[in-house]
Every structure is written in C-alpha cells, then in structure tokens.
Motif scaffolding. Structure first.
Motif, PDB file in Angstrom:
ATOM      1  N   LEU A   1     -27.029  27.063  74.455  1.00  0.00           N
ATOM      2  CA  LEU A   1     -28.445  26.791  74.833  1.00  0.00           C
ATOM      3  C   LEU A   1     -28.999  27.994  75.648  1.00  0.00           C
ATOM      4  CD1 LEU A   1     -28.059  23.007  75.579  1.00  0.00           C
ATOM      5  CD2 LEU A   1     -29.134  24.037  73.387  1.00  0.00           C
ATOM      6  N   PRO A   2     -30.329  28.146  75.587  1.00  0.00           N
ATOM      7  CA  PRO A   2     -30.909  28.841  76.782  1.00  0.00           C
ATOM      8  C   PRO A   2     -30.639  28.330  78.083  1.00  0.00           C
ATOM      9  CG  PRO A   2     -32.406  27.986  75.554  1.00  0.00           C
ATOM     10  CD  PRO A   2     -31.338  27.381  74.777  1.00  0.00           C
ATOM     11  N   ARG A   3     -30.875  29.099  79.303  1.00  0.00           N
ATOM     12  CA  ARG A   3     -30.373  28.810  80.579  1.00  0.00           C
ATOM     13  C   ARG A   3     -31.416  27.637  80.853  1.00  0.00           C
ATOM     14  NH1 ARG A   3     -27.571  31.178  84.432  1.00  0.00           N
ATOM     15  NH2 ARG A   3     -28.085  30.475  86.997  1.00  0.00           N
ATOM     16  N   TRP A   4     -32.490  27.894  80.431  1.00  0.00           N
ATOM     17  CA  TRP A   4     -33.354  26.545  81.199  1.00  0.00           C
ATOM     18  C   TRP A   4     -33.006  25.285  80.620  1.00  0.00           C
ATOM     19  CZ3 TRP A   4     -36.982  24.111  77.818  1.00  0.00           C
ATOM     20  CH2 TRP A   4     -36.988  24.927  76.484  1.00  0.00           C
ATOM     21  N   LEU A   5     -32.077  25.224  79.473  1.00  0.00           N
ATOM     22  CA  LEU A   5     -31.746  24.055  78.967  1.00  0.00           C
ATOM     23  C   LEU A   5     -30.351  23.591  79.394  1.00  0.00           C
ATOM     24  CD1 LEU A   5     -33.377  24.051  75.417  1.00  0.00           C
ATOM     25  CD2 LEU A   5     -33.833  22.542  77.157  1.00  0.00           C
ATOM     26  N   HIS A   6     -29.606  24.533  80.123  1.00  0.00           N
ATOM     27  CA  HIS A   6     -28.452  23.870  80.402  1.00  0.00           C
ATOM     28  C   HIS A   6     -28.213  22.675  80.950  1.00  0.00           C
ATOM     29  CE1 HIS A   6     -26.648  28.263  80.860  1.00  0.00           C
ATOM     30  NE2 HIS A   6     -27.033  28.011  79.740  1.00  0.00           N
TER      31      HIS A   6
ATOM     32  N   MET B   1     -28.981  20.024  79.651  1.00  0.00           N
ATOM     33  CA  MET B   1     -28.900  19.251  78.339  1.00  0.00           C
ATOM     34  C   MET B   1     -27.326  18.957  77.964  1.00  0.00           C
ATOM     35  SD  MET B   1     -31.800  18.022  77.289  1.00  0.00           S
ATOM     36  CE  MET B   1     -30.890  17.259  75.710  1.00  0.00           C
ATOM     37  N   TYR B   2     -26.660  20.068  78.479  1.00  0.00           N
ATOM     38  CA  TYR B   2     -25.251  19.822  78.439  1.00  0.00           C
ATOM     39  C   TYR B   2     -24.511  18.522  78.685  1.00  0.00           C
ATOM     40  CZ  TYR B   2     -24.664  24.577  76.730  1.00  0.00           C
ATOM     41  OH  TYR B   2     -24.914  25.807  75.919  1.00  0.00           O
TER      42      TYR B   2
ATOM     43  N   PHE C   1     -16.242  14.216  82.043  1.00  0.00           N
ATOM     44  CA  PHE C   1     -17.471  13.961  82.226  1.00  0.00           C
ATOM     45  C   PHE C   1     -18.397  15.407  82.423  1.00  0.00           C
ATOM     46  CE2 PHE C   1     -15.930  10.021  82.978  1.00  0.00           C
ATOM     47  CZ  PHE C   1     -16.376   9.084  81.955  1.00  0.00           C
ATOM     48  N   TYR C   2     -17.871  16.373  82.917  1.00  0.00           N
ATOM     49  CA  TYR C   2     -18.580  17.573  83.194  1.00  0.00           C
ATOM     50  C   TYR C   2     -18.347  18.356  82.070  1.00  0.00           C
ATOM     51  CZ  TYR C   2     -20.533  20.940  86.322  1.00  0.00           C
ATOM     52  OH  TYR C   2     -21.326  22.087  87.045  1.00  0.00           O
ATOM     53  N   PRO C   3     -19.465  19.268  81.543  1.00  0.00           N
ATOM     54  CA  PRO C   3     -19.733  19.997  80.487  1.00  0.00           C
ATOM     55  C   PRO C   3     -18.535  21.235  80.820  1.00  0.00           C
ATOM     56  CG  PRO C   3     -21.733  19.486  81.197  1.00  0.00           C
ATOM     57  CD  PRO C   3     -21.104  19.053  82.268  1.00  0.00           C
TER      58      PRO C   3
END
Length: 395
Positions: free
Chosen positions: A369-374, A376-377, A357-359
């Motif tokens: 993805l950019p760091r600030w959207l991590h 979302m993984y 379940f972990y990316p």
C-alpha cells in the motif's frame, strides 16, 4: 557435589551416547576402556558420523579420538572426521578474517559492535578456532545504528538474503536480525539489533558494551560479550531452539569449567526471566555431560519447571534433526508448540499474542500500500493473515 540420575541420556540413541562419552574424556569421568566397550558391533557408524555432523560436535570428537589414541574407532570413521575437521578449520579461519574486517570497518565508522558467537566463542571457550563450528557471524549493534551498519555491509559487498519491507517499523518489531551474504566468499553476517525477539527481556546494548571483552588471538581486537552476559545469552539461545543441536550444551558445559560469578548469573537470570531456563540447563548438563552441580546450581536445577523442560528438550534432541528435511515450516512450528508453552513465561506469551495484532512485514509483502494508506494494515490484518494461510495450503 553430585551428578544426575542418567535416566535422560539412556533415551538417546546409543551412537549419541558414544559421542557424548568421547567428549567426556577431557574430564576423566569416562575412561577409554569404557568407550571401547561401548564401541561394539551394535554401533551404526554411519549414524555416528551423521550425528557428529548434525549436532556440530565432530571437531571435539575428532580431537579427543586423536588425543586419547582411540584406535578401536574404525579407520574410515576417523578419516571422515578428519576431513570434516580440516574443512571446518579452513572455514573458521575464513570467518575470522571476515569478522575482523567487518568489525574494524564498523569501528572506523564509530559504530559499536559486539560479536555474539562464531570465532570469538571458539576462542573464549576452547582457545582454538578449530574446535568449534560456525556457519556465520552474529553481530549486534545498537538499534539506532542498524541502518548505518547495514549500509557498511552493503559497501563491503554483502547482499541481503531477502527483501524485507521496512514500513510501519514492522521489521524491527517482528524480527531481531537480518542476514547478508557475500556473493564471492559465501560468508553470511547476521546483523542484530536485538539478541532475540522482543517477547524476551534483555539488557540494553549500553549495558552489554560496558561489560564487553576483546579477543586476544585476532590481528585486530574484536569486541564480544562479557563472561556472565555470554552465559545467559547462550542458555537463552539454546533454550529457544530446544537444544536440538548439542553443540549449544557443549558450549555451556565448557563455560561451567571456568570461573563464574554465580551470584551475578542468578541476578541476570532473575532480571531476564530465565530462572526456569537455567534450571533446565543444569538438569541437561548433569544428565548428559556428567557435570557436577554445587549447591547454587542444584538450586537452579530444582526449579519447578526444570526437569519437565529438560525432558521435552531431549525428545526434540532425539527426533528433530531427522525431521528437519521432512517438515513444512508450519509443521515444525506445531512440533514446538508443547515446548514453547513451557519455555515462555506468562508475560512472554502475553506479549507474543499482542504482537499478532500488529501488522508485520509479511502483510506488507503480500499487499503493498502507498505510505498514506499504511494505517489500513491494522484493520486488514485478519484478512491478510487468512489470505496467507490459504495461499500456503493451496501451494
């Protein structure tokens, strides 16, 4: 003390039985006359050579053919074994030189390191680098020192074998080592921060370091695992790979002939959830290598899962090397499904399921993805998993 029933060994090809018999000459459990009777016209000598190579047993086989003057082995077979032996000796000397240089560089930078296998194992088991094969150098460092150790390898000219994204700590969660190869020497170093995936229990680096040993035959001392730590690591490593190379069992058989603190081994196996694995090893050693088991080892072999695990491993020993070049990674994984269901404890199976379940780094390679959207993984994980599966099917 007694050995096994030998039911298991007779399921293997006659050529592999012959190889194992030649290896047993050092222990007087088999005579040259018995081997001569086995080496009749029914032996496929090309297959014999292939098996010595695939199981990485040719150094000991060649050494014993010479030592016991087995002149009935065809000359062309002995000649090919000699060529492999010489090439391996040169490779092991090269590996040893690189190992010393890498470990010395780590020491100069105050990085503690332990070599797991390779030339140090050849010295520890046989006292001779030429009697064991190795394709790389497995180096364990503390997790907090991994990035610094990696930079040192890069400074020494090693290059990463693959680009692995480092976001979300996914690499350290999903892997336990990364590989680096020198473009000139083609020597590979596997840099470990763990000895196995985090589904498996293991001792801390500090505990292993406290019990470490040092080589005696290298120009500069190289640190490696303590005796009982090495034993538990080797049985865990071999079991995870279903012993598809008999060299791993041959290593342990050699260790069984040395002084072993069995109370310590039992304690380590209990702490690391390896009692069923230790039992499997004892059954295999008894059946395939005629290793006599005392009461402590017999107790391990009597574990409820030991014989079933040994029988499943023998199927893989018999078949897997012929399937390596014919299977996709997913097919190979499916091939091990029954075995893995037996080898993993309930705790290990649960932890492996949770990790799904972990990316992981494959998600990050598929979609950057950019760091600030991590974050979302995490919700995208099922979609990315399905996307990877679909791409693999359509390729």
């Amino acid at each position: 003390m007694k050995t096994g029933t030998h039911e298991i060994i007779h399921r293997l090809p006659i050529e592999l039985e012959l190889i194992l018999s030649i290896m047993k000459l050092d222990r007087s459990s088999v005579s040259p006359e018995v081997i001569e009777a086995m080496a009749g016209p029914h032996i496929d000598w090309d297959r014999f050579l292939d098996l010595t190579k695939e199981h990485r047993l040719y150094p000991i086989v060649y050494a014993n053919i010479n030592k016991y003057n087995l002149s009935f082995i065809p000359a062309q077979v002995t000649s090919q074994l000699n060529q492999m032996f010489v090439r391996n000796t040169m490779k092991m000397l090269q590996l040893t030189a690189v190992m010393e240089k890498v470990c010395h560089t780590m020491e100069q930078s105050d990085i503690q390191s332990l070599v797991l296998k390779g030339p140090v194992l050849a010295e520890a088991l046989f006292g001779d680098f030429s009697l064991r094969t190795s394709k790389d150098i497995d180096l364990l460092v503390p997790e907090e020192s991994f990035e610094q150790a990696e930079q040192l390898l890069l400074q020494l000219g090693f290059q990463p074998d693959e680009h692995v994204p480092r976001a979300l700590n996914a690499v350290k969660r999903n892997k336990h080592h990364l590989s680096y190869t020198h473009p000139e020497s083609r020597i590979q170093v596997e840099l470990h921060w763990r000895m196995s995936s985090d589904s498996f229990r293991e001792f801390t680096f500090a505990e292993l370091w406290e019990r470490r040993r040092q080589t005696k035959k290298t120009s500069k001392p190289v640190n490696y695992l303590g005796h009982e730590d090495l034993f538990t690591y080797l049985i865990s490593h071999g079991a995870r790979h279903a012993w598809f190379r008999l060299r791993w069992l041959a290593d342990i058989e050699c260790m069984m002939r040395s002084e072993m603190k069995w109370n310590t081994v039992s304690e380590y196996c209990r702490k690391l959830d390896l009692m069923h694995v230790a039992g499997q090893v004892m059954v295999l050693l008894s059946e395939l290598f005629d290793v006599p088991l005392d009461s402590r080892c017999r107790t391990m072999a009597d574990h409820a899962k030991a014989r079933r695990l040994a029988e499943e491993a023998v199927k893989i020993i018999d078949e897997y090397i012929y399937l390596l070049g014919k299977q996709s990674p997913s097919a190979a994984k499916a091939y091990f499904r029954t075995y893995n269901a037996l080898i993993l404890t309930p705790r290990q199976q649960w932890k492996r399921r949770i990790n799904r379940f972990y990316p992981n780094y494959l998600d990050i390679k598929l979609l950057t993805l950019p760091r600030w959207l991590h974050f979302m993984y995490f919700p995208l994980r099922p979609i990315l998993w399905f996307w990877r599966k679909k791409k693999r099917i359509t390729v």
